[in-house]
Structure formats: C-alpha cells, structure tokens
Design an enzyme around this catalytic site. Structure first.
Site, short mmCIF file in Angstrom:
data_model
loop_
_atom_site.label_atom_id
_atom_site.label_comp_id
_atom_site.label_asym_id
_atom_site.label_seq_id
_atom_site.Cartn_x
_atom_site.Cartn_y
_atom_site.Cartn_z
N GLU A 104 0.84 -1.21 0.00
CA GLU A 104 0.00 0.00 0.00
C GLU A 104 0.88 1.26 0.00
OE1 GLU A 104 -3.47 -0.10 2.60
OE2 GLU A 104 -2.98 1.94 3.22
N THR A 134 -3.75 4.77 -1.53
CA THR A 134 -4.74 5.35 -0.63
C THR A 134 -5.29 6.66 -1.23
OG1 THR A 134 -3.19 6.71 0.62
CG2 THR A 134 -3.50 4.45 1.38
N ARG A 157 -15.45 4.03 3.97
CA ARG A 157 -16.21 5.21 4.35
C ARG A 157 -15.27 6.41 4.45
NH1 ARG A 157 -18.20 6.48 9.94
NH2 ARG A 157 -15.96 6.84 10.19
C1 LIG Z 1 -6.63 -1.34 5.00
C2 LIG Z 1 -7.18 0.05 5.24
C3 LIG Z 1 -7.04 1.02 4.26
C4 LIG Z 1 -7.52 2.31 4.48
N1 LIG Z 1 -7.37 3.25 3.49
C5 LIG Z 1 -7.83 4.50 3.67
C6 LIG Z 1 -7.71 5.49 2.65
O1 LIG Z 1 -7.16 5.24 1.58
N2 LIG Z 1 -8.20 6.73 2.89
C7 LIG Z 1 -8.84 7.05 4.06
O2 LIG Z 1 -9.28 8.20 4.20
N3 LIG Z 1 -8.99 6.13 5.05
C8 LIG Z 1 -8.50 4.87 4.88
N4 LIG Z 1 -8.66 3.93 5.88
C9 LIG Z 1 -9.27 4.33 7.16
C10 LIG Z 1 -10.81 4.28 7.15
O3 LIG Z 1 -11.31 5.15 6.18
C11 LIG Z 1 -11.28 4.69 8.54
O4 LIG Z 1 -10.94 3.71 9.48
C12 LIG Z 1 -12.77 5.04 8.66
O5 LIG Z 1 -13.00 5.57 9.97
C13 LIG Z 1 -13.71 3.86 8.54
O6 LIG Z 1 -13.83 3.43 7.25
P1 LIG Z 1 -14.59 2.03 6.95
O7 LIG Z 1 -14.68 1.88 5.50
O8 LIG Z 1 -13.97 0.96 7.73
O9 LIG Z 1 -16.02 2.40 7.56
P2 LIG Z 1 -17.27 1.54 8.00
O10 LIG Z 1 -17.16 0.13 7.64
O11 LIG Z 1 -18.45 2.29 7.50
O12 LIG Z 1 -17.20 1.65 9.58
C14 LIG Z 1 -17.04 2.90 10.23
C15 LIG Z 1 -17.64 2.81 11.64
O13 LIG Z 1 -19.05 2.81 11.54
C16 LIG Z 1 -19.60 1.70 12.21
N5 LIG Z 1 -20.79 1.29 11.45
C17 LIG Z 1 -20.85 0.67 10.26
N6 LIG Z 1 -22.12 0.49 9.87
C18 LIG Z 1 -22.90 0.99 10.87
C19 LIG Z 1 -24.30 1.11 11.08
N7 LIG Z 1 -25.18 0.65 10.17
N8 LIG Z 1 -24.74 1.70 12.21
C20 LIG Z 1 -23.88 2.18 13.15
N9 LIG Z 1 -22.53 2.10 13.00
C21 LIG Z 1 -22.05 1.52 11.87
C22 LIG Z 1 -18.50 0.65 12.20
O14 LIG Z 1 -18.67 -0.28 13.26
C23 LIG Z 1 -17.28 1.54 12.40
O15 LIG Z 1 -17.13 1.87 13.75
C24 LIG Z 1 -8.18 2.62 5.70
C25 LIG Z 1 -8.32 1.63 6.69
C26 LIG Z 1 -7.84 0.36 6.47
C27 LIG Z 1 -7.99 -0.70 7.53
#
Ligand SMILES: Cc1cc2nc3c(=O)[nH]c(=O)nc-3n(C[C@H](O)[C@H](O)[C@H](O)COP(=O)(O)OP(=O)(O)OC[C@H]3O[C@@H](n4cnc5c(N)ncnc54)[C@H](O)[C@@H]3O)c2cc1C
Length: 292
Positions: free
Chosen positions: A18, A49, A108
């Site tokens: 990455e 990213t 997200r």
């Molecule tokens: C491998 C990896 C790569 C990443 N790359 C990037 C990147 O390129 N750019 C960047 O900006 N960030 C990146 N991130 C960070 C990520 O964007 C953040 O951690 C963000 O806060 C959550 O994104 P998510 O897609 O996991 O969100 P989600 O899966 O939507 O989860 C976010 C939060 O919401 C909660 N949630 C989900 N659905 C619901 C619901 N229906 N009701 C209530 N709560 C809910 C989850 O439990 C979690 O606490 C990366 C993370 C990882 C692990």
C-alpha cells in the site's frame, strides 16, 4: 482471490503493498523508487490510498492510473465515500473502469478534522456498507475490498458490534478485506475465527505496519485504535533515539510477525509501505524461500 496471479498454479500467499500519493516532488521520487524496489517481489496487487471526499481524491485517481500504466501491476484504488455525492462517486468509478482499474477498496473514510460538524451526514452514504452495495449494483464488474478491524473500529465501542457491521459490509458484496495494523497475531486469528463463525468467508489479509518511527506509530495507533503491546513499547522506547537500531528492530519484529502469520495460515500479507523503500524489502528477503 488475488492469490496465484504470480505464476500458473502458484499457491504462494498473496502479497500486496500500500502506498499513499506523494505531495512534494522529492516525495514523488521516493514513491517511484519504492515501487521499483518492490516490483521484483511480484506483488499480487499494489494499492493507492486516497483522501476523504470527492475532490480531495483527484490526485489519487491520477496516480492509480499512472501506476497501472507504468508497471502493469494490478492496481487497487482506495475510494472513500465520506462527504461525496452519488454523481461524484459514479464519475470516479466510471473513470477507473475506463482506464482498466478492476478493484476498488471501498471505504467510508473520515471527514477531515477541519470539516464542519455534520460533514459525515452530508455525503450520499453514511457508512461503507451502502457504498459497497452501490458499487455492487451499478458497477458489478469491480472486485471490491473493504477494511477490517481485528481490535474493533474506534467509533464503535463494542468490537462484537463492529464485527456485525463488518459482516453486513461483506454481505453487501465485498470480495476480500484488508485489516488495520495490529501486533498480536492472536488478535487477528481470533477475529478471523469470529468472522468465520458469523458466516464471513472472504479472504481477510492482515495489514502489516513495519515500525520505523516509533513516535509516529504511537500517534497512528491512537488515531486508529491499534494497541501497542507492552513488549513492543518497551523494546522501541529503549532505542527511541537511535534510528538505525529502530529500523533493525522494526525489521526483526515484522519478520517474526509475518512468519507466524503465514505459518498459521494467513492468506497473505498486505504491507503499509509508507512509501519507504528500505524496510519492506529487508523483511521480504527473510521470507523469500519459505513463503515467496
Ligand atoms: C486497510 C485500510 C485502508 C484504508 N485506506 C484509507 C484510505 O485510503 N483513505 C482514508 O481516508 N482512510 C483509509 N482507511 C481508514 C478508514 O477510512 C477509517 O478507518 C474510517 O473511519 C472507517 O472506514 P470504513 O470503511 O472501515 O467504515 P465503515 O465500515 O463504515 O465503519 C465505520 C464505523 O461505523 C460503524 N458502522 C458501520 N455500519 C454501521 C451502522 N449501520 N450503524 C452504526 N454504525 C455503523 C463501524 O462499526 C465503524 O465503527 C483505511 C483503513 C484500512 C484498515
């Protein structure tokens, strides 16, 4: 998924790197140098990213295309939906599709800290789950990856609730997941086993963060909720003022972690390279032969 691309019949574990889009010209040089240094390890994919929100992602889009054109590697575009409208996301997905990008890491994301309160609600999708469902419905040809959090995501107090959210994201159409970094492999294997018990069967690639700068790692771990175990803190605090010792210890720790992960059946390794060309090859050199 994403194993066996590096040779017909190969069963080697997946390997991926990455990167983040460099901002300054000298950082850009280091970015390409790092990529060139890692190419001989024949990664199954490299991922780029992105920032949060539509316009903030433009630089990543251009870079994703450049990397694919220049290296021919499977290039995965991270795409965050926070604060972005459907038309913006649709345009970006169309652009990726047109230039041959086949895999999206659908996230997200987090609203930038200086965004006004409520920014999270302003986009088309509040969470990654409906974003994944949207991509699956309107761009069925994309492979979709999602983020996973073996220790839970900091926004959701109860890790088992976070796991349910993760499962829903997978059910919405994810093909694979990449985890946040962690240092205790038991935490990863417990998470995977809990997911399997909940009916989640996609590959969950462990995210590996080599320790090169302990101060920076402490900041990062606070932000993303990854625990720094006591043994790790003690080991790195003792050498905090010696970058060379820190680098060597970082390699040793990562090699031990990766070896244990692969011996215990992890499907591959996903390295957060931080665009640094030195340590990841040193780690991989010790894994070549047994695993790669
Ligand atoms: C491998 C990896 C790569 C990443 N790359 C990037 C990147 O390129 N750019 C960047 O900006 N960030 C990146 N991130 C960070 C990520 O964007 C953040 O951690 C963000 O806060 C959550 O994104 P998510 O897609 O996991 O969100 P989600 O899966 O939507 O989860 C976010 C939060 O919401 C909660 N949630 C989900 N659905 C619901 C619901 N229906 N009701 C209530 N709560 C809910 C989850 O439990 C979690 O606490 C990366 C993370 C990882 C692990």
């Amino acid at each position: 998924m994403m194993t066996a691309q590096n040779g017909v019949g190969s069963t080697r574990p997946s390997l991926s790197f990455e990167f983040f889009p460099p901002k300054k010209p000298e950082a850009e040089v280091l970015f390409w140098e790092t990529l060139d240094t890692l190419m001989p390890y024949r990664p199954d994919f490299v991922s780029i990213t992105c920032g949060a929100g539509g316009s903030r992602q433009a630089g990543s889009g251009a870079l994703v295309r450049q990397v694919r054109e220049r290296t021919g590697l499977t290039t995965v575009a991270h795409l965050t939906c926070v604060g972005a409208s459907r038309p913006t996301l649709t345009e970006m997905l169309n652009d990726y599709q047109e230039c041959g990008i086949a895999t999206i890491l659908a996230l997200r994301g987090d609203p930038p800290r200086n965004d006004p309160p409520g920014a999270l609600e302003q986009g088309a999708f509040r969470y990654a789950e409906p974003f994944v469902a949207f991509i699956r419905e309107y761009f069925p040809q994309f492979r979709i990856g999602v983020a996973a959090y073996p220790e839970g995501h900091p926004e959701t107090a109860d890790p088992s609730v976070d796991q349910l959210h993760f499962r829903r994201k997978v059910e919405a159409g994810a093909d694979f997941a990449v985890t946040q970094f962690f240092f205790e492999n038991d935490v990863y294997f417990r998470f995977v086993s809990d997911c399997r018990a909940k009916g989640v069967h996609i590959p969950i690639y462990p995210g590996i963060m080599p320790v090169t700068d302990f101060k920076q790692l402490k900041r990062l771990s606070e932000l993303c909720g990854s625990t720094l175990p006591r043994w790790l803190t003690e080991r790195f605090e003792a050498i905090r003022d010696d970058p060379e010792k820190m680098r060597q210890a970082g390699v040793r720790v990562a090699v031990a972690q990766c070896r244990d992960l692969l011996r215990r059946g992890a499907p591959g390794l996903h390295f957060f390279t931080l665009n640094q060309c030195v340590v990841v090859p040193q780690i991989l050199e010790e894994l070549v032969g047994e695993f790669y």
